[in-house]
Design an enzyme around this catalytic site. Structure first.
Site, short mmCIF file in Angstrom:
data_model
loop_
_atom_site.label_atom_id
_atom_site.label_comp_id
_atom_site.label_asym_id
_atom_site.label_seq_id
_atom_site.Cartn_x
_atom_site.Cartn_y
_atom_site.Cartn_z
N LYS A 103 -19.22 -4.38 11.71
CA LYS A 103 -18.20 -5.42 11.56
C LYS A 103 -16.87 -4.90 12.09
CE LYS A 103 -16.79 -7.60 7.64
NZ LYS A 103 -16.90 -7.73 6.17
N HIS A 127 0.84 -1.21 0.00
CA HIS A 127 0.00 0.00 0.00
C HIS A 127 0.88 1.26 0.00
CE1 HIS A 127 -3.01 -2.64 2.42
NE2 HIS A 127 -3.54 -2.49 1.22
N ARG A 133 -2.36 -6.25 -8.25
CA ARG A 133 -1.30 -7.23 -8.02
C ARG A 133 -1.33 -8.35 -9.04
NH1 ARG A 133 -3.17 -7.95 -1.92
NH2 ARG A 133 -5.07 -7.54 -3.05
N SER A 193 -2.90 -7.77 3.25
CA SER A 193 -3.22 -7.56 4.66
C SER A 193 -3.71 -8.87 5.28
CB SER A 193 -4.29 -6.48 4.82
OG SER A 193 -3.83 -5.26 4.31
P1 ADP Z 1 -9.74 -3.95 0.30
O1 ADP Z 1 -10.16 -3.83 1.71
O2 ADP Z 1 -10.57 -3.20 -0.69
O3 ADP Z 1 -9.37 -5.37 -0.13
P2 ADP Z 1 -7.03 -3.33 0.87
O4 ADP Z 1 -6.99 -2.53 2.13
O5 ADP Z 1 -6.55 -4.73 0.96
O6 ADP Z 1 -8.42 -3.18 0.20
O7 ADP Z 1 -6.19 -2.59 -0.26
C1 ADP Z 1 -6.49 -1.32 -0.76
C2 ADP Z 1 -5.87 -1.14 -2.12
O8 ADP Z 1 -4.50 -1.47 -2.08
C3 ADP Z 1 -6.45 -2.02 -3.23
O9 ADP Z 1 -6.44 -1.28 -4.43
C4 ADP Z 1 -5.50 -3.15 -3.34
O10 ADP Z 1 -5.49 -3.72 -4.64
C5 ADP Z 1 -4.20 -2.44 -3.06
N1 ADP Z 1 -3.20 -3.35 -2.54
C6 ADP Z 1 -3.36 -4.28 -1.59
N2 ADP Z 1 -2.20 -4.95 -1.36
C7 ADP Z 1 -1.29 -4.42 -2.22
C8 ADP Z 1 0.09 -4.71 -2.51
N3 ADP Z 1 0.74 -5.69 -1.90
N4 ADP Z 1 0.70 -3.96 -3.44
C9 ADP Z 1 0.01 -2.99 -4.06
N5 ADP Z 1 -1.29 -2.69 -3.88
C10 ADP Z 1 -1.93 -3.39 -2.97
#
Ligand code: ADP
Length: 161
Positions: free
Chosen positions: A42, A18, A91, A129
């Site tokens: 939630k 992120h 990704r 995450s």
């Molecule tokens: P969500 O709750 O919508 O799944 P996340 O909090 O996991 O979102 O992620 C927010 C954004 O960051 C999304 O666009 C996701 O594709 C991107 N993202 C998540 N992990 C990575 C990563 N390892 N590298 C780049 N972008 C990421």
């Protein structure tokens, strides 16, 4: 017109993937709002307050970055704060299929908003995450996957409820 983007997600917790997307997008936008979407019914893994605090800490020297939280539709939140871009990281092909539908539907819900995709760095493709949470849950070391500013707190579960 000011180019305001939101980077929406759960950030439960924020990862190096992120952070990298936000830093690489900084030259493109005037302001990036890292917006934590939450659902009051939630509970997340890490408390919302901690997630916000960690992101603020990571970007404390970056004046273009703002952290916020919202409940409900992303397209509505964009209208409310006058954001014209939604930034998302890609990704894998699976991410693309999922994001394509959301992006196209968001456009139908709010015609003023464009979704901008950024490809992740290859070394960040496997990081999520969800897996970071699993590592923490099982007492592992997640420091390779989270920004250094927060690795101590994350690894020591100091904020887990
Ligand atoms: P969500 O709750 O919508 O799944 P996340 O909090 O996991 O979102 O992620 C927010 C954004 O960051 C999304 O666009 C996701 O594709 C991107 N993202 C998540 N992990 C990575 C990563 N390892 N590298 C780049 N972008 C990421």
């Amino acid at each position: 017109m000011e180019r305001i983007a939101i980077f929406p997600g759960s950030f439960d917790p924020i990862t190096v993937g992120h952070e990298s997307i936000v830093r690489r997008a900084m030259p493109i936008f005037d302001k990036i709002i890292i917006a934590i979407g939450y659902n009051s019914a939630k509970k997340g893994f890490f408390p919302l307050k901690e997630r916000i605090k960690w992101i603020e800490e990571i970007f404390k020297n970056d004046s273009k970055i703002v952290v916020d939280k919202y409940e409900g539709l992303t397209a509505e939140y964009c209208k409310k704060i006058n954001a014209n871009y939604i930034l998302r990281g890609l990704r894998t092909a699976a991410d693309f299929e999922y994001e394509r539908a959301i992006g196209q539907m968001n456009k139908m819900l709010n015609n003023k908003v464009e979704t901008i995709f950024m490809l992740t760095k290859p070394e960040h493709s496997p990081i999520s995450s969800t897996i970071v949470r699993d590592i923490i849950r099982h007492g592992g070391d997640a420091s390779l996957f989270v920004p250094k500013e927060i690795e101590y707190e994350i690894n020591n579960n100091t904020s887990l409820n």
